[in-house]
Design an enzyme around this catalytic site. Structure first.
Site, PDB file in Angstrom:
ATOM      1  N   HIS B  62       0.847  -1.201   0.000  1.00  0.00           N
ATOM      2  CA  HIS B  62       0.000   0.000   0.000  1.00  0.00           C
ATOM      3  C   HIS B  62       0.874   1.239   0.000  1.00  0.00           C
ATOM      4  O   HIS B  62       2.107   1.149   0.101  1.00  0.00           O
ATOM      5  CB  HIS B  62      -0.971  -0.013   1.186  1.00  0.00           C
ATOM      6  CG  HIS B  62      -0.334   0.104   2.536  1.00  0.00           C
ATOM      7  ND1 HIS B  62       0.559  -0.816   3.035  1.00  0.00           N
ATOM      8  CD2 HIS B  62      -0.482   1.045   3.515  1.00  0.00           C
ATOM      9  CE1 HIS B  62       0.918  -0.455   4.253  1.00  0.00           C
ATOM     10  NE2 HIS B  62       0.317   0.666   4.569  1.00  0.00           N
ATOM     11  N   HIS B  64       1.310   3.870   2.033  1.00  0.00           N
ATOM     12  CA  HIS B  64       1.883   4.605   3.153  1.00  0.00           C
ATOM     13  C   HIS B  64       3.407   4.546   2.997  1.00  0.00           C
ATOM     14  O   HIS B  64       3.969   3.498   2.646  1.00  0.00           O
ATOM     15  CB  HIS B  64       1.451   4.008   4.501  1.00  0.00           C
ATOM     16  CG  HIS B  64       0.061   4.439   4.908  1.00  0.00           C
ATOM     17  ND1 HIS B  64      -0.788   3.653   5.643  1.00  0.00           N
ATOM     18  CD2 HIS B  64      -0.611   5.603   4.661  1.00  0.00           C
ATOM     19  CE1 HIS B  64      -1.921   4.306   5.837  1.00  0.00           C
ATOM     20  NE2 HIS B  64      -1.849   5.481   5.255  1.00  0.00           N
ATOM     21  N   ASP B  66       5.972   4.271   4.730  1.00  0.00           N
ATOM     22  CA  ASP B  66       6.834   3.290   5.390  1.00  0.00           C
ATOM     23  C   ASP B  66       6.803   1.931   4.699  1.00  0.00           C
ATOM     24  O   ASP B  66       7.410   0.977   5.187  1.00  0.00           O
ATOM     25  CB  ASP B  66       6.478   3.160   6.879  1.00  0.00           C
ATOM     26  CG  ASP B  66       5.026   2.798   7.124  1.00  0.00           C
ATOM     27  OD1 ASP B  66       4.148   3.266   6.368  1.00  0.00           O
ATOM     28  OD2 ASP B  66       4.751   2.038   8.064  1.00  0.00           O
ATOM     29  N   HIS B  67       6.101   1.862   3.556  1.00  0.00           N
ATOM     30  CA  HIS B  67       6.071   0.605   2.799  1.00  0.00           C
ATOM     31  C   HIS B  67       6.588   0.739   1.367  1.00  0.00           C
ATOM     32  O   HIS B  67       6.747  -0.258   0.682  1.00  0.00           O
ATOM     33  CB  HIS B  67       4.650   0.023   2.785  1.00  0.00           C
ATOM     34  CG  HIS B  67       4.231  -0.446   4.143  1.00  0.00           C
ATOM     35  ND1 HIS B  67       4.253  -1.762   4.522  1.00  0.00           N
ATOM     36  CD2 HIS B  67       3.845   0.250   5.244  1.00  0.00           C
ATOM     37  CE1 HIS B  67       3.877  -1.865   5.790  1.00  0.00           C
ATOM     38  NE2 HIS B  67       3.620  -0.657   6.247  1.00  0.00           N
ATOM     39  N   HIS B 142      -7.305  -1.564   5.980  1.00  0.00           N
ATOM     40  CA  HIS B 142      -6.444  -0.513   6.488  1.00  0.00           C
ATOM     41  C   HIS B 142      -7.065   0.840   6.156  1.00  0.00           C
ATOM     42  O   HIS B 142      -8.142   0.908   5.569  1.00  0.00           O
ATOM     43  CB  HIS B 142      -5.044  -0.686   5.871  1.00  0.00           C
ATOM     44  CG  HIS B 142      -3.976   0.072   6.599  1.00  0.00           C
ATOM     45  ND1 HIS B 142      -3.888   0.147   7.963  1.00  0.00           N
ATOM     46  CD2 HIS B 142      -2.912   0.795   6.134  1.00  0.00           C
ATOM     47  CE1 HIS B 142      -2.844   0.876   8.299  1.00  0.00           C
ATOM     48  NE2 HIS B 142      -2.238   1.289   7.231  1.00  0.00           N
ATOM     49  N   ASP B 212      -0.650  -3.790   6.321  1.00  0.00           N
ATOM     50  CA  ASP B 212      -1.115  -3.399   7.662  1.00  0.00           C
ATOM     51  C   ASP B 212      -2.617  -3.633   7.680  1.00  0.00           C
ATOM     52  O   ASP B 212      -3.283  -3.388   6.689  1.00  0.00           O
ATOM     53  CB  ASP B 212      -0.860  -1.913   7.894  1.00  0.00           C
ATOM     54  CG  ASP B 212       0.586  -1.508   7.752  1.00  0.00           C
ATOM     55  OD1 ASP B 212       1.416  -2.305   7.300  1.00  0.00           O
ATOM     56  OD2 ASP B 212       0.902  -0.351   8.062  1.00  0.00           O
ATOM     57  N   HIS B 270       6.504  -4.759  12.230  1.00  0.00           N
ATOM     58  CA  HIS B 270       5.834  -3.465  12.067  1.00  0.00           C
ATOM     59  C   HIS B 270       5.594  -2.805  13.425  1.00  0.00           C
ATOM     60  O   HIS B 270       4.513  -2.290  13.727  1.00  0.00           O
ATOM     61  CB  HIS B 270       4.511  -3.643  11.313  1.00  0.00           C
ATOM     62  CG  HIS B 270       4.007  -2.366  10.686  1.00  0.00           C
ATOM     63  ND1 HIS B 270       3.105  -1.549  11.294  1.00  0.00           N
ATOM     64  CD2 HIS B 270       4.312  -1.770   9.518  1.00  0.00           C
ATOM     65  CE1 HIS B 270       2.849  -0.508  10.514  1.00  0.00           C
ATOM     66  NE2 HIS B 270       3.572  -0.623   9.429  1.00  0.00           N
TER      67      HIS B 270
END
Lengths: 305, 305
Positions: B62, B64, B66-67, B142, B212, B270
């Site tokens: 996805h 975000h 941090d991914h 999410h 997530d 995570h």
């Protein structure tokens, strides 16, 4: 006034094991200014104890990834860590489009104001000023629009000669005018020349951030007599053709720039990943400009105390 | 057949000193599959000796940061390091828009073909298949569209009983048919039942990447009986409200998922930056599912030999 730079990344396009791509942080009178923000800058800040919350200004030279890909992550972490105060970003106009697109798809609305100041790589200009400094863009000659940044201390007020002031019992209310260069007229009518009451302040110091560029004439006049010159030195001079082709500079050329602009000191950085050790690059620059150091990760260089 | 996962990042939204945001690399029969690609993934690959040149598939869950914020840097380094072979990226459709915009402004034309396969977070689907595996998306719940990924080994052929094959002097030309389950008719007319010549192959193994998500029913059936379950565990269960609010899972819930789907083993990762040490998270998950480990940087977990 404190004026120093800490190196967070010294690598060019691709990272190597112990070198990150470009980022630096300036501490000027306890305000932090981030200059370029490559991927991994957040981690480097954690490593070298640079508090992101203290950074209010970010300067991005150009849109090659090794100079800005850490920006969105840093903005996002500032947001998640509760930042409320404004952040000002200086960089090429499309940077806003890139940041906005990524915030849009992550459905992030920053909790703090982001103010944009767009740079123009075709003409130098003052893009920032506060009580301590001016920041000017330095138009460079790279493959895509690119500016360096010149941080110049403002000229400070004259310094009072403490013993003289005490001896004459000059009231505090007069200090400001005397620091600005005025003479002092005592209650008895005697006039004391400013030059007997004050001394010259230290010469303003300056820091030039020159990355990435072909070695050309065009930016030399602007950085004349700079105190500390950071200049990219991607290659050794035996790769001059490659440097010209990719619009980069060799270590020898960086040394020559420092000589020609009469810099006090030179830092070289933005090293190609092909160089596992950096001694040859340093020696090559020092062969023409001895007062050269390597801008390596975690090192802080003092421009003024 | 080798089937293992190496953790490159275990942190959630913000990195902390010794933890990077999410990325993992699967080695399945000596092919490398990168799953998520947070900022700093390139550096983590250098640290743990994962060769970027060997990666042909990248899966992004996805958008975000941090991914995926390490993706453009990795694509650019592959380009600069001379990659010519195709790279396939699986992810949400806007990821292409984000990558294209950044390549456009850096004036980069990749020297290798980039093929895109877009994921749909509303329905599961097989998005990849080769001789070794199937990869299915796992629709998650999410704050923005998000899919996990389920890597399932294909059922392998039956295994020949070597001594029996040699004893009957069966010609090599028959091996393939026998492995597929056929009986063998010898030159003398004798028929040997397949079950006397072969044994069952190992059961296909599987790896589920679940990050997530809110802990919901909706993805449980799909990952039933998974061999190794990676599940996000951003918070301890005393922060369940926060987990619900941010559409994340607690360590306790991750353990419950592992129990309910009858996983062989659970990895949790995570982790919120608030947890400086991870023991409590591990113990909480283990309190309901003992065979749990922490998915921490540099660790490799074997799914099948």
């Amino acid at each position: 006034m404190k004026f120093e730079v800490t190196i967070l990344g010294s690598s060019s396009a691709t990272p190597i094991f112990n070198r990150n791509p470009t980022a630096q942080v300036l501490n000027i009178n306890e305000k932090l200014y981030l200059v370029d923000c490559a991927e991994g800058t957040q981690q480097q800040m954690l490593r070298f104890d640079v508090k992101a919350s203290r950074i209010d200004y970010i300067f991005i030279s150009h849109l090659h990834g090794d100079h800005y890909l850490g920006l969105v992550g840093l903005l996002s972490s500032m947001h998640l860590n509760g930042r409320k105060k404004e952040l000002k970003i200086f960089g090429p106009p499309p940077l806003k489009e890139i940041v906005d697109l990524q915030l849009k798809y992550s459905e992030t609305t920053l909790h703090y104001p982001l103010e944009w100041v767009f740079t123009d790589a075709t003409a130098k200009g003052i893009i920032f000023e506060n009580q301590d400094i001016f920041v000017e863009t330095i138009p460079l000659d790279h493959r895509i629009p690119c500016t360096g940044f010149l941080f110049r201390q403002k000229r400070r007020l004259r310094k009072l000669i403490k013993e003289k002031i005490e001896q004459l019992e000059i009231p505090v209310a007069y200090y400001s005018a005397i620091k600005k260069g005025n003479d002092y007229t005592a209650p008895d009518g005697n006039v004391y020349q400013n030059s007997t009451l004050t001394i010259e302040p230290a010469e303003p110091k300056s820091y030039a951030y020159v990355s990435d560029t072909l070695y050309t004439e065009k930016y030399l006049a602007q950085i004349n007599s700079v105190t500390l010159l950071y200049h990219e030195a991607t290659f050794l001079n035996d790769m001059l053709d490659r440097a010209n082709q990719t619009h980069h500079t060799t270590a020898l050329q960086a040394g020559e720039v420092a000589v020609r602009v009469n810099a006090e000191k030179l830092l070289i950085g933005h090293f190609s990943a092909r160089y596992k050790t950096l001694n040859e690059l340093l020696e090559e620059a020092q062969s023409v400009f001895p007062n050269t150091e390597l801008a390596v990760e975690g090192k802080t260089f003092v421009i003024s105390e």
